[in-house]
Enzyme design. Sequence first.
Site, mmCIF file in Angstrom:
data_model
loop_
_atom_site.group_PDB
_atom_site.id
_atom_site.type_symbol
_atom_site.label_atom_id
_atom_site.label_comp_id
_atom_site.label_asym_id
_atom_site.label_seq_id
_atom_site.Cartn_x
_atom_site.Cartn_y
_atom_site.Cartn_z
ATOM 1 N N ILE A 175 4.273 -4.202 -2.221
ATOM 2 C CA ILE A 175 3.866 -5.218 -1.674
ATOM 3 C C ILE A 175 2.530 -5.619 -2.692
ATOM 4 C CG2 ILE A 175 2.660 -4.007 0.135
ATOM 5 C CD1 ILE A 175 2.718 -6.653 1.735
ATOM 6 N N SER A 176 2.558 -6.949 -3.047
ATOM 7 C CA SER A 176 1.492 -7.154 -4.012
ATOM 8 C C SER A 176 0.058 -7.314 -3.404
ATOM 9 C CB SER A 176 1.885 -8.357 -4.827
ATOM 10 O OG SER A 176 3.052 -8.672 -5.194
ATOM 11 N N GLN A 177 -0.989 -7.525 -4.243
ATOM 12 C CA GLN A 177 -2.350 -7.130 -3.822
ATOM 13 C C GLN A 177 -2.598 -8.677 -3.469
ATOM 14 O OE1 GLN A 177 -4.784 -6.680 -7.198
ATOM 15 N NE2 GLN A 177 -6.413 -7.313 -6.146
ATOM 16 N N ARG A 180 -0.254 -9.111 7.348
ATOM 17 C CA ARG A 180 0.412 -8.225 6.553
ATOM 18 C C ARG A 180 0.881 -6.871 7.108
ATOM 19 N NH1 ARG A 180 -2.242 -5.296 1.679
ATOM 20 N NH2 ARG A 180 -0.901 -5.629 0.034
#
Length: 212
Positions: free
Chosen positions: A62-64, A36
Amino acid sequence: MLNEYKKRREILVEEYLKGRGIVNPHLLDAFLEVPREEFVLEKHKEMAYLDMALPIGYGATISQPFVVAKMCESLEVNRNSIVLDIGTGSGYQAAILSRVTKKVVSIERVSKLVNSAKETIKKLGYENIKIVHGDGFEGYKEEAPYDAIISGARVRDIPKAWKEQIKSGGTIVYPEIMGGYEKIAITKRVEGGFKKSYSFGVVFVPLKKGVV
Ligand code: SAH
């Protein structure tokens, strides 16, 4: 540092994903594999393994990780699936999905994000991801129909194109906004129509019309 990130990925998977009910072993392996830190801004690398969304520029995030995991798990995909990912953003969600499916087609409206996501994906050598510059409201009919469609941007209602481009038995997962509240919606194409259920509450950026 590489080993440090690997260790953080393991903690992410144990504490934030397994520890909160994600069970799909292939998906958990994907989170162990995909770095990530490569998908966040340079200045946020230290924060890459916190279970939170992070800004990536151009109003996108950027999503969780937990939310990505939960949404991907809800898609019920496998190694033969072809998936449409709406809102490429950093490319992280597309990368995760590419590890557990046959092919991911990912569409993004902001050309600069398309370019940086393409670069990241190329660097990592993930070959089963196609990133397209376009308006996700229209889906991407060139590769339709899809076994699953996932959106990383919120909508009020499922766009018509998504309904047309999902296979029978396929699942569409997206954040739905209703009266100031937002939830993950899971809509399955069943015989004779669509069946919708809701999962948990979330906060996403909106799906915007047109490309830039
Ligand atoms: N899945 C992404 C999260 C992206 S945030 C990730 O893993 O990083 C939502 C993204 O949707 C943003 O990049 C935004 O630019 C994009 N977006 C918004 N409206 C869109 C549209 N109509 N078509 C395609 N992408 C769109």
